[in-house]
Each structure stands twice: as C-alpha cells, then as structure tokens.
Scaffold this motif. Structure first.
Motif, mmCIF file in Angstrom:
data_model
loop_
_atom_site.group_PDB
_atom_site.id
_atom_site.type_symbol
_atom_site.label_atom_id
_atom_site.label_comp_id
_atom_site.label_asym_id
_atom_site.label_seq_id
_atom_site.Cartn_x
_atom_site.Cartn_y
_atom_site.Cartn_z
ATOM 1 N N SER A 210 0.797 -1.211 0.000
ATOM 2 C CA SER A 210 0.000 0.000 0.000
ATOM 3 C C SER A 210 0.835 1.269 0.000
ATOM 4 O O SER A 210 2.033 1.224 0.165
ATOM 5 C CB SER A 210 -0.921 -0.029 1.201
ATOM 6 O OG SER A 210 -0.183 -0.283 2.363
ATOM 7 N N SER A 211 0.156 2.418 -0.168
ATOM 8 C CA SER A 211 0.825 3.712 -0.211
ATOM 9 C C SER A 211 -0.065 4.836 0.289
ATOM 10 O O SER A 211 -1.278 4.756 0.188
ATOM 11 C CB SER A 211 1.262 4.048 -1.622
ATOM 12 O OG SER A 211 2.505 3.518 -1.886
ATOM 13 N N HIS A 212 0.552 5.899 0.733
ATOM 14 C CA HIS A 212 -0.140 7.072 1.230
ATOM 15 C C HIS A 212 -0.384 8.046 0.076
ATOM 16 O O HIS A 212 0.451 8.198 -0.794
ATOM 17 C CB HIS A 212 0.720 7.733 2.306
ATOM 18 C CG HIS A 212 0.052 8.860 3.005
ATOM 19 N ND1 HIS A 212 -1.028 8.682 3.839
ATOM 20 C CD2 HIS A 212 0.305 10.169 2.990
ATOM 21 C CE1 HIS A 212 -1.402 9.857 4.304
ATOM 22 N NE2 HIS A 212 -0.608 10.777 3.807
ATOM 23 N N THR B 192 -1.703 12.010 -1.260
ATOM 24 C CA THR B 192 -2.061 13.402 -1.024
ATOM 25 C C THR B 192 -2.186 14.124 -2.359
ATOM 26 O O THR B 192 -1.729 13.639 -3.394
ATOM 27 C CB THR B 192 -1.004 14.136 -0.168
ATOM 28 O OG1 THR B 192 0.265 14.058 -0.820
ATOM 29 C CG2 THR B 192 -0.918 13.549 1.235
ATOM 30 N N ALA C 104 -5.299 15.206 2.146
ATOM 31 C CA ALA C 104 -4.945 13.790 2.232
ATOM 32 C C ALA C 104 -6.220 13.050 1.867
ATOM 33 O O ALA C 104 -7.293 13.361 2.380
ATOM 34 C CB ALA C 104 -4.488 13.434 3.636
ATOM 35 N N PRO D 32 -7.498 6.127 2.678
ATOM 36 C CA PRO D 32 -6.819 5.482 3.803
ATOM 37 C C PRO D 32 -5.327 5.814 3.795
ATOM 38 O O PRO D 32 -4.798 6.312 2.806
ATOM 39 C CB PRO D 32 -7.055 3.986 3.537
ATOM 40 C CG PRO D 32 -7.257 3.895 2.061
ATOM 41 C CD PRO D 32 -7.920 5.172 1.652
ATOM 42 N N ASP D 33 -4.682 5.517 4.905
ATOM 43 C CA ASP D 33 -3.234 5.760 4.992
ATOM 44 C C ASP D 33 -2.460 4.944 3.974
ATOM 45 O O ASP D 33 -1.390 5.349 3.532
ATOM 46 C CB ASP D 33 -2.712 5.453 6.389
ATOM 47 C CG ASP D 33 -3.101 6.526 7.397
ATOM 48 O OD1 ASP D 33 -3.454 7.636 6.967
ATOM 49 O OD2 ASP D 33 -3.048 6.233 8.590
ATOM 50 N N ARG D 34 -2.978 3.792 3.604
ATOM 51 C CA ARG D 34 -2.303 2.915 2.655
ATOM 52 C C ARG D 34 -3.272 2.429 1.602
ATOM 53 O O ARG D 34 -4.434 2.160 1.880
ATOM 54 C CB ARG D 34 -1.699 1.709 3.366
ATOM 55 C CG ARG D 34 -0.701 2.078 4.439
ATOM 56 C CD ARG D 34 0.608 2.465 3.833
ATOM 57 N NE ARG D 34 1.537 2.876 4.861
ATOM 58 C CZ ARG D 34 2.528 3.714 4.645
ATOM 59 N NH1 ARG D 34 2.724 4.212 3.471
ATOM 60 N NH2 ARG D 34 3.340 4.044 5.611
ATOM 61 N N SER E 25 6.244 1.552 0.643
ATOM 62 C CA SER E 25 6.291 2.615 1.638
ATOM 63 C C SER E 25 6.313 3.972 0.946
ATOM 64 O O SER E 25 6.460 4.987 1.592
ATOM 65 C CB SER E 25 7.538 2.448 2.515
ATOM 66 O OG SER E 25 8.692 2.475 1.696
ATOM 67 N N HIS F 57 5.265 7.384 -0.884
ATOM 68 C CA HIS F 57 4.230 8.403 -0.738
ATOM 69 C C HIS F 57 3.789 8.798 -2.145
ATOM 70 O O HIS F 57 4.624 9.082 -2.997
ATOM 71 C CB HIS F 57 4.806 9.612 -0.010
ATOM 72 C CG HIS F 57 3.868 10.761 0.069
ATOM 73 N ND1 HIS F 57 2.886 10.843 1.027
ATOM 74 C CD2 HIS F 57 3.741 11.862 -0.700
ATOM 75 C CE1 HIS F 57 2.207 11.956 0.847
ATOM 76 N NE2 HIS F 57 2.705 12.594 -0.189
#
Length: 113
Positions: free
Chosen positions: A2-4, A6, A45, A48-50, A93, A95
């Motif tokens: 997964s990834s963040h 924005t 943002a 989800p975070d990921r 990891s 972004h």
C-alpha cells in the motif's frame, strides 16, 4: 501492499491555492473509496493511509470550485488516473502525491513527491 496519497491544487489564474475543491478517490472497479476537500493551502490527504497496488482515479470537482467564484470553466471536473505499485519486496512505503495545476480552460498534473 500500500501507499499514502495526497494532493495539492493550485489555481494558476488566481495565483493562489484552490481551497474547497472536492476530491474523490475511486478504485479500478469504479468504487468510491474516499472524498476529501482541499484546505486553505489547497492540500488534502485522500483515502486510507495505505492503498493496495492497483489503478486509481482522483476526480476533482473543478466546476463547483469555479462556480463558487463566478468564473466560467470548460472543465466541470478533472479526472486523473494513476497506478500504485509495490516495491520489489512486495511492500510499498512510497508516498503518492498527485498535484493539479488548474485554470478555467486548462490543467496539468504530474507525480509529485
């Protein structure tokens, strides 16, 4: 894995961040995953975070943004498709940052950092 994610929307005609732009994150199956609105600095943002590896779209409600400012626009929305990938070890990891440079009659995007 997964990834963040924005985004940052800049109104290039006004020379200011585009506050209050609604942004919707959708997966490859057309399912809406999250909605956010840009803050006073034009940033949000989203989701989800990921995110798992896959293809996604961000849809920016540009028509509503310009209508609130009584500005005519050619693009009622801008949809940007992008791919989230895993690293070689099967995790991610990274972004993901998807900026949008916006005017009433043109837009551009790029992969940010």
């Amino acid at each position: 894995m997964s990834s963040h994610l924005t985004t940052h929307v800049l109104d290039t005609t006004a020379g200011t961040p585009a506050a209050g732009v609604e942004v919707t994150l959708t997966d490859a199956h057309g399912q809406d995953l999250a909605t956010a609105a840009t803050d006073a600095d034009g940033r949000a943002a989203v989701g989800p975070d990921r995110l798992p590896a896959g293809t996604y779209t961000l849809t920016f409600a540009t028509g509503s943004y310009f209508a609130a400012r009584a500005v005519e626009t050619f693009y009622p929305q801008v949809t940007v498709a992008f791919v989230v990938t895993d690293d070689a070890d099967g995790t991610s990891s990274r972004h993901y940052h998807v900026p949008l440079l916006l005017s009433p009659f043109a837009y551009s995007t790029y992969r940010g950092s």
